[in-house]
Enzyme design. Structure first.
Site, short mmCIF file in Angstrom:
data_model
loop_
_atom_site.label_atom_id
_atom_site.label_comp_id
_atom_site.label_asym_id
_atom_site.label_seq_id
_atom_site.Cartn_x
_atom_site.Cartn_y
_atom_site.Cartn_z
N ASP A 189 0.68 -1.35 0.21
CA ASP A 189 -0.05 -0.04 -0.11
C ASP A 189 0.66 1.20 0.00
O ASP A 189 1.82 1.26 0.65
CB ASP A 189 -0.97 0.37 1.23
N GLN A 212 4.13 0.48 2.23
CA GLN A 212 4.48 -0.43 2.82
C GLN A 212 5.47 -1.43 2.35
O GLN A 212 5.58 -1.48 1.31
CB GLN A 212 3.12 -1.34 2.93
N TRP A 272 6.06 -10.23 1.26
CA TRP A 272 5.40 -9.70 2.35
C TRP A 272 5.98 -9.95 3.69
O TRP A 272 6.26 -11.42 3.70
CB TRP A 272 3.80 -9.88 2.57
N PHE A 319 2.05 -0.77 10.06
CA PHE A 319 1.03 -1.10 9.01
C PHE A 319 0.61 0.17 8.29
O PHE A 319 1.27 1.23 8.72
CB PHE A 319 -0.22 -1.74 9.30
N ARG A 325 -7.72 -0.94 11.74
CA ARG A 325 -6.11 -0.44 11.08
C ARG A 325 -6.47 0.36 9.96
O ARG A 325 -7.53 0.67 9.53
CB ARG A 325 -5.55 -1.56 10.57
N ASP A 326 -5.36 1.05 9.47
CA ASP A 326 -5.18 1.88 8.40
C ASP A 326 -5.91 3.13 8.52
O ASP A 326 -6.67 3.75 7.73
CB ASP A 326 -5.82 1.21 7.05
N GLU A 373 -10.41 -2.52 4.18
CA GLU A 373 -9.22 -1.81 4.69
C GLU A 373 -9.03 -0.64 3.98
O GLU A 373 -9.64 -0.20 3.02
CB GLU A 373 -8.25 -2.90 3.99
N TRP A 432 -4.05 -9.20 -3.53
CA TRP A 432 -3.62 -10.15 -2.69
C TRP A 432 -3.49 -11.52 -3.07
O TRP A 432 -2.82 -12.53 -2.55
CB TRP A 432 -4.37 -9.93 -1.62
C1 FRU Z 1 -3.73 -3.73 2.52
C2 FRU Z 1 -3.34 -4.07 4.00
C3 FRU Z 1 -3.69 -3.09 4.89
C4 FRU Z 1 -2.38 -3.18 6.18
C5 FRU Z 1 -1.54 -3.66 5.08
C6 FRU Z 1 -0.40 -4.42 5.44
O1 FRU Z 1 -3.31 -4.14 1.67
O2 FRU Z 1 -3.66 -5.48 4.39
O3 FRU Z 1 -4.90 -3.34 5.65
O4 FRU Z 1 -2.25 -2.15 6.97
O5 FRU Z 1 -1.81 -4.36 4.00
O6 FRU Z 1 0.80 -4.48 4.82
#
Ligand code: FRU
Length: 516
Positions: A51, A67, A75, A107, A172-173, A224, A314
């Site tokens: 992200d 990220q 990842w 994150f 999150r986020d 997200e 993903w």
């Molecule tokens: C979205 C996500 C977010 C998280 C991040 C982790 O792609 O899953 O929700 O913060 O990636 O890398």
């Protein structure tokens, strides 16, 4: 004797200089030249990216954090990578901005300019504040600040500023912005399959206000990376709506992860959507546009809302066949709300106008030409291109299928088709024929969107070493897909099936690399 040493010394200096020049020539030739390496999209020098994070404009610079796993091209433990640009097109890599600590890995999240030092971090001056998720035992929200234009960051010693939720694990986020009317900070936070809204006077003390999402829109996976912003309708600043952008981890239109949006109102406390609960607005109909985030603090004189997203999915992100690095960003897109002929307000997207300065050679141009199936087949015979922009306006005088094949290999093993099918009324990208498909069972296939007004099809197509972004009908419909053709797959073909079409205009430009 002395002279001899002097001559020897100067020869040595010249030799070192020569070696340096040769070495830098070699490295610059190899820089960003690996197989599939994007030439006008952002990708990290090495290792994993997902992200976009912390996107903010400050002091004539655009900041893109992302990220990043600096240890591997899969990842893993997340850090915030960092890059800076003056035009959102040419990026300079910077050292890592945020590293994991006792509270967890870093994150996704956002960044803002704290113009009035509401935090008290900046001695009455202004500075940058990043708001992100710490992923450790539970997901919690934390902040960090920078007094030197994002070059170095200090984490707040009272972190986290929002503790883990007692019932919701996916929490999150945070995307934060200053809400002008109520003079406070507002945070949109993804929580399970909902978005929660918080407010704060100082980015430190947060208060839960409301939530949105129960049964709304697409619910096929966790929600997200939200974003919330106000946009004028048809350019009228006195007539605005709020857009809530929400990504879902699974079950999106092209399979796997994808982005949806809601149009409605936000009064400083609550977001209400104008859509029926079962209605879904997709931001992009391709498989590879995820976790989009818009820049904070672009000045009012500019007035644009510009979004960048991660170009992957993903379903197969960890498997895509690149070495050295893995993951890239979309071209920055300018977002607008426009009323369609049916009276519906929709989000339109177009590559930012700065992109046009990357146009290089004009490879092809025709106007007002009626083209039969036979003529179409040879139209682009003379052209070879792998990194290019194609703009076209095609008039359908009779119902026919037509399209453009790009990145075709000599033996025709590779091709990506961008086409319009009259019987289904659909614009599509078909990537089922390219060199490397077998890294994932989910990659193969075709992604389509149904076009409302199909008499004139307008296309702006951006092709890079491993992607196509198709903007149609002035950005009303977008399809973004990764592709993995052989490097020498550089032919193009125009096709018209059984009939004729009028090409009002068709132009192809090669695009300069931003990574030399
Ligand atoms: C979205 C996500 C977010 C998280 C991040 C982790 O792609 O899953 O929700 O913060 O990636 O890398």
């Amino acid at each position: 004797m002395k002279r001899k040493y002097l001559v020897l010394f100067s020869s040595l200096i010249v030799l070192i200089g020569l070696v340096f020049v040769v070495l830098s020539l070699i490295t610059s030739r190899n820089y960003y030249a690996e197989e599939y390496r994007p030439q006008f999209h952002f990708s990290p020098e090495e290792n994993w990216l997902n992200d976009p994070n912390g996107m903010v404009y400050y002091d004539d610079e655009y900041h893109l954090f992302y990220q990043h796993n600096p240890h591997d091209n899969e990842w893993g433990p997340m850090y915030w990578g960092h890059a800076i640009s003056e035009d959102m097109i040419n990026w300079e890599h910077r050292p890592i901005a945020l590293e994991p600590d006792d509270l967890g890995t870093i994150f996704s999240g956002s960044a803002v300019v704290d113009w009035n030092d509401t935090t008290g971090f900046f001695d009455g001056e202004e500075g940058l504040v990043a708001i992100f998720t710490h992923n450790g035992s539970g997901q919690k929200q934390s902040i960090a600040y920078s007094s030197d234009n994002g070059r170095s960051w200090e984490k707040y010693d009272g972190n986290p500023v929002i503790p883990p939720h007692p019932e919701i694990n996916d929490f999150r986020d945070p995307k934060v912005f200053w809400h002008e009317e109520t003079e406070k900070w507002v945070m949109a936070l993804a929580a399970g399959k909902k978005i929660m809204f918080y407010d704060s006077p100082n980015l430190i003390d947060w208060n839960f206000m409301s939530e949105f999402g129960e049964g709304a829109g697409a619910q096929g996976g966790v929600w997200e990376c939200p974003d919330l912003f106000e946009l004028p309708i048809d350019g009228d600043p006195n007539n605005t709506k709020w857009v809530l952008q929400v990504d879902i981890g699974d079950g999106a239109i092209a399979g796997g992860s994808g982005a949806q949006y809601f149009i409605g109102d936000f009064d400083g406390t609550t977001f209400t959507s104008d859509d029926e609960p079962d209605h879904i607005n997709w931001l992009d109909y391709g498989a590879d546009f995820y976790a989009g985030q818009s820049f904070s603090d672009i000045p009012d004189e500019d007035g644009r809302r510009v979004m960048v997203a991660w170009m992957s999915n993903w379903l197969y992100a960890n498997r895509v066949p690149t070495e050295v690095w893995r993951g890239s960003m979309s071209v920055p897109r300018s977002l607008e709300l426009k009323t369609t002929d049916d009276g519906i307000i929709k989000l339109f997207q177009s590559p930012i106008e700065e992109f046009t300065k990357l146009r290089d050679k004009e490879l092809f141009k025709i106007e007002n030409q009626v083209v039969s199936s036979k003529e179409a087949a040879n139209l682009l015979d003379e052209i070879e291109a792998d990194v290019f922009e194609l703009n076209a306006e095609i008039q359908l005088d009779q119902p026919v299928d037509f399209g453009i094949k790009v990145r075709i290999s000599e033996e025709n093993e590779d091709e990506t088709v961008i086409g319009f099918s009259e019987s289904t009324n659909e614009l599509f990208v078909k990537r089922s024929q390219s060199d490397e498909l077998y890294f994932s069972p989910y990659f193969d296939g075709s992604h389509a969107v149904s076009i409302d007004d199909n008499k004139i099809i307008k296309l702006q197509i951006l092709v890079d070493k491993n992607s196509v972004e198709v903007f149609s009908q002035n950005g009303e419909y977008v399809i973004t897909d990764l592709i993995f053709p052989r490097d020498d797959s550089r032919s193009l073909e125009f096709y018209v099936e059984d009939g004729e079409i009028t090409i009002n205009s068709l132009e192809i430009h090669s695009i300069k690399s931003t990574w030399n």
